[in-house]
Write a protein that holds these residues in place. Structure first.
Motif, short mmCIF file in Angstrom:
data_model
loop_
_atom_site.label_atom_id
_atom_site.label_comp_id
_atom_site.label_asym_id
_atom_site.label_seq_id
_atom_site.Cartn_x
_atom_site.Cartn_y
_atom_site.Cartn_z
N TYR A 424 9.26 -5.85 6.47
CA TYR A 424 10.37 -5.82 5.30
C TYR A 424 10.70 -7.70 4.99
N SER A 425 10.06 -8.38 5.86
CA SER A 425 10.40 -9.71 5.35
C SER A 425 9.37 -10.65 4.72
N SER A 426 9.65 -11.40 3.91
CA SER A 426 8.69 -12.25 3.22
C SER A 426 8.16 -13.35 4.39
N LYS B 258 14.61 -11.06 4.01
CA LYS B 258 14.42 -9.68 3.66
C LYS B 258 14.00 -9.58 2.29
N ILE B 259 12.99 -8.50 2.04
CA ILE B 259 12.75 -8.39 0.49
C ILE B 259 13.60 -7.36 -0.30
N GLY B 260 14.65 -6.90 0.26
CA GLY B 260 15.63 -6.25 -0.48
C GLY B 260 16.93 -6.24 0.36
N TRP B 261 17.77 -5.51 0.08
CA TRP B 261 19.40 -5.77 0.48
C TRP B 261 19.63 -7.21 0.74
N ARG B 435 12.50 -2.48 -3.91
CA ARG B 435 12.33 -3.12 -2.86
C ARG B 435 13.63 -2.90 -1.75
N ASP B 436 14.58 -2.37 -2.24
CA ASP B 436 15.66 -2.14 -1.51
C ASP B 436 15.29 -0.75 -0.73
N GLN B 437 14.73 0.21 -1.52
CA GLN B 437 14.33 1.65 -0.92
C GLN B 437 13.54 1.53 0.56
N LEU B 439 13.30 -0.15 2.84
CA LEU B 439 13.86 -0.57 4.37
C LEU B 439 14.25 0.82 5.03
#
Lengths: 607, 607
Positions: A424-426, B258-261, B435-437, B439
């Motif tokens: 979930y990380s870039s 992180k890619i979201g949140w 993106r948020d979803q 996780l």
């Protein structure tokens, strides 16, 4: 935090298996067009491309994703690595690999070009994008261009001196190209003056070659409405004037911030703001869409390959990660004094990996088969073979375009999931490939449009003529599989599924003939999904047959365990597809047949 | 390029329908715990939260996504808007809404709190995240904390003066908490000194309140290995010392991108680098995981709600877009002189919208039912009702956690797809919600772990006791649906599907008892999927029954068309679920029952 590890991008073993054990790609060299070639010349291209993809291109992926093109003072500045990368790709010969000698090409089969390109796509999709677009534009000029355009534009594109784009979409005309509004006014010198605005123009400007040629759809003054009033033009960013080149009134009006393919700019272009945008007609007036569509199969095969390649590189990454990442212990083992196991030992992780493998390698098999049909359609010496191949190519193309985009997206999400919180990380790459993949269900005709194309045109054309060809091909495969000793239930299931698909097609076609077009097309998405499951099952069965043959050879020769492991993996993946996917066919057929009407009767104000 | 439009986040009409027409949420007020409440007091919270979510919180989503927290000089600086946003959320009373009066709470049902929270999540998931984490930490201290911890830590968390985190994960211990290594050494004053490193600590530092309390898993010196050696500690970033607070040797070692949140930092924290990190034991030594797990159902319900809310806001956006975006004309109409139609007129767009609706509203229904069971499990006056509700709550929780995460991700991808090329750009919001979803399938127990939890624990516990409760509930729903005149085939299909699920569970449970744990659990992912389809079908049938009743009332009273349209939409979505999803149940059951072994026998070197 992530440890960079060499990523093979695609499995060489698998690619060779697909080309020479499943297909007989070398047999293409019996066609006059490919008579100068052999497995050795194929290998020359493949080996050099693989090496370039892994050693040169792949390391640039992350930096290019992190530093997308910049729009400043009316021009787009792309990542500085692109200058040498583009030159490197041109040096590999990939722009002209399939083109005839008269335009400087090697006249290789598309099948070989496709699989070589897949390595570049897997390494750096954006960097490949410039090449793919240029190739498409040059190919259009080669087929439809005047001698002037071939000499001044096409030749420079093929030599890698300029790049090309497809300038089709307008803000109000994306999927609906019949609504293109850009105007083209005849000029006394035989060229045209264009005015209009285009959007989502990939590679619409860059600073690593001298010029960009936009293959542009526009409507000649006075042309009729709809698709038949649309013509195709070559519009360079800088136009030839005597011995020099002058700016051609194509303005970059903005950059779209794409979520993936971030090394390739997507632009809004304005043509003729100062009424000085020169364009040259390509092909006949009013035949713009027809010209484009003549190239459409190959363009869509390329999108399918993008999807396969993007899923493949992520699959390889998650496979390596699953083999090295320790976490927990398999079910039943709770003794924490014992070292943690690599996560590949967990059944559910293996499930995710096998699903990825089934999608990636099944998708690659489908794309290579489709490419081979394109080679036969273009180059078989006899008309009947060409026609037969063309039917199959037309039928397979919407599937080959869509399956890797849709199921590939799922596969890319699984690659991320296997990485857990790190995914979930870039800091890790799976999220970037997931972003890249999402475009493939949108560009070159959305998934919805592919469904309509398959059901509304390809499957029913000529009374289902393409399905007859597919049926013959499938029966050849099941015969080979039975002879090789592959689980016979799979061959039975495939024949049965295809039979269901064929009778469904007839039924739906009859409904269309009776004027019930809505009812016919309502479940075109499910129809496409059904055909995707069947087509991929066909290609998995072909792989299983080749794997069985391989195991027999290995038993005879006492070949190494890695060979046997490879073939066993193929059989397990085939088993997976027939156990998990093929049983969905009757459900999908039922939806199409009954015309289940929940969303048909759903009024806009019921949501 | 995008036109900001007001987004309702969730449909108020749907929320009210779910609370008062499908469920009878007001009936919870007959429980002594909720006797001071009524539909009116529920409305007070709901109305103020909706307004805050729409007017204050939603406009901050895009800026917070675009400017993630910055790590500088050992501290994390979050978006400056967070200070007033957090105060605003605290003022709404959401930290203590479900808590008893003695800790300053309103003692509202979780059901009401959950649906109010969903608006905040839909508006700005990251901003809500701080609140949700604080609530979880404070709740743990309320239940397990010493008077000292309740007075000095819990009270400040509940008042919104500090925030809280869950510090569980370590680099080598994510899904496998039995492998936690952080050490806790007893100190003479009765507290402990902690040393270790934690990763993925959401909200692990911020600059809008004075302090952060980390609820931290660690192993007391000499404790046994495995889960039973793990204890829970409260570790503040700044610890009380006399009347002041001093730094507590908790160092931010890094920020994960992180890619979201993206408004909520995810950190690497080091405890006790200078051997001066004080922690206070929460609950009994060795009971750390047990304490955590006592809160797990509610934590997982919150993740399920995150998923529903994130899918909901994207569904609303794509619905509005589909109503206003013109493109092409429905099948058969090719006259380009005619204006283009809004894309909602295309069957395939309606299909994508209806699938989203089925997932979003089916998911919300599932979450509210699960929350109601939590209310009964916690507050029913009689032991039998509490026990029954607890069984159902335990069974539904892994489904309620996973369905919105997995199918919600698909739903979010459809929202992007409906936006076409625009959806692929960060000028539009669907890509951000996608993106948020992602996780939600990873945190609070991955999807794989939820499958093991459902099949390996919840479904088979007590000889399938929870399934008996579910069966009773389903039969009550089918009875109501039949009485209301809902299509009887749906009730039959649901009863049949549940019967299949129940007998499958018994079979698998017997296999486990016989020691074949691997074979039992192999298809836990498919088992979870099967139960998700059934559970959501159950909640759609309940909605259909309420919709039929609503239509009957509307016919009697001559109510407005918008009411009738709403109910008709509910019936169409129910039809969709029973036509498209429920028929998958036998296929999934077959995979679980036969123990299809493709990935089980797939050796690590076969890939």
């Amino acid at each position: 935090m992530s440890v960079p590890r060499p990523n093979p991008l695609l499995s060489d073993r698998d690619v060779d298996f697909q080309l020479y054990e499943v297909l007989d790609t070398e047999a293409l060299c019996t066609l006059p067009a490919f008579q100068d070639h052999s497995r050795d010349t194929f290998a020359l291209l493949l080996d050099s491309t693989r090496r370039f993809a892994r050693e040169v291109l792949a390391p640039t992926y992350r930096p290019m994703d992190a530093a997308p093109p910049v729009f400043e003072n009316g021009r787009v500045r792309v990542h500085p690595a692109m200058r040498s990368l583009y030159a490197g790709m041109v040096d590999l010969g990939l722009l002209t690999a399939t083109r005839p000698a008269e335009v400087g090409g090697q006249q290789l089969p598309l099948t070989v070009h496709a699989v070589a390109s897949a390595y570049l796509m897997a390494a750096n999709l954006s960097a490949y994008g410039y090449l793919g677009l240029t190739l498409g534009a040059a190919h259009l000029l080669e087929v439809f261009g005047t001698p002037f355009l071939r000499e001044h534009f096409m030749a420079r594109l093929y030599r890698g001196e300029w790049t090309g784009t497809m300038a089709l979409t307008e803000p109000q005309a994306g999927s609906s190209l019949a609504d293109v509004k850009t105007r083209a006014t005849p000029a006394p010198d035989g060229s045209f003056r264009l005015q209009g605005s285009k959007i989502f123009i990939s590679g619409g400007d860059q600073d690593f070659t001298d010029n960009v040629v936009h293959l542009t759809l526009a409507r000649i003054d006075g042309a009729e409405g709809g698709t038949r009033g649309v013509s195709l033009f070559a519009v360079p960013a800088r136009r030839p004037e005597g011995d020099t080149r002058v700016p051609n009134d194509v303005q970059v009006a903005g950059v779209i911030h794409k979520i993936g393919w971030r090394g390739l700019p997507s632009l809004v272009l304005n043509f003729g703001e100062s009424n000085d945008c020169h364009g040259w007609l390509v092909g006949q007036p009013g035949r713009g869409l027809a010209c484009m569509f003549q190239m459409m199969n190959e363009a869509r095969i390329m999108v399918g390959l993008n999807g396969v390649a993007t899923a493949a590189v992520a699959y390889q990454e998650s496979l390596a990660y699953a083999r090295e990442r320790p976490q927990g212990r398999p079910a039943g083992a709770r003794d924490t004094a014992r070292a943690q196991s690599p996560i590949i030992e967990h059944a559910d992780v293996r499930r995710m990996l096998l699903r990825q493998k089934a999608i990636v390698e099944g998708g690659l098999a489908l794309l290579l088969t489709t490419s081979t049909q394109a080679d036969l359609a273009n180059h078989a010496p006899d008309e009947a073979t060409r026609k037969r191949a063309h039917l199959l190519l037309d039928l397979l193309t919407p599937i080959a375009k869509t399956f890797p985009a849709e199921r590939g997206f799922e596969s890319n999400a699984l690659a991320l999931q296997i990485h857990g919180g790190y995914g979930y990380s870039s800091e890790y790459l799976p999220e970037a490939w997931l972003r890249d993949q999402k475009l493939n269900s949108i560009h070159e005709g959305t998934t919805g449009i592919q469904g309509l194309d398959l059901l509304g045109r390809k499957a029913v054309a000529g009374g289902g003529a393409a399905l007859h060809v597919l049926d013959e091909e499938v029966r050849a495969t099941t015969a080979r599989a039975r002879a090789a000793g592959v689980e016979p239930a799979w061959s039975d299931a495939l024949e049965d599924a295809l039979q269901q698909a064929a009778s469904l097609t007839l039924e739906l076609g009859a409904r269309g003939m009776a004027g019930e077009v809505d009812a016919m097309l309502r479940h075109s998405a499910d129809f496409l999904e059904l055909f995707s499951v069947v087509a991929v099952a066909w290609r998995w069965l072909a792989q299983a047959a080749a794997a069985k043959d391989g195991l027999s050879r290995a038993a005879l020769t006492g070949a190494g365990g890695s060979d046997r492991a490879f073939y066993e993996g193929k059989l397990a993946a085939t088993q997976y597809w027939f156990a998990v996917e093929v049983p969905r066919v009757p459900l999908l057929a039922h939806l199409c047949r009954t015309g289940e009407d929940s969303y048909a009767r759903m009024h806009a104000d019921w949501f």
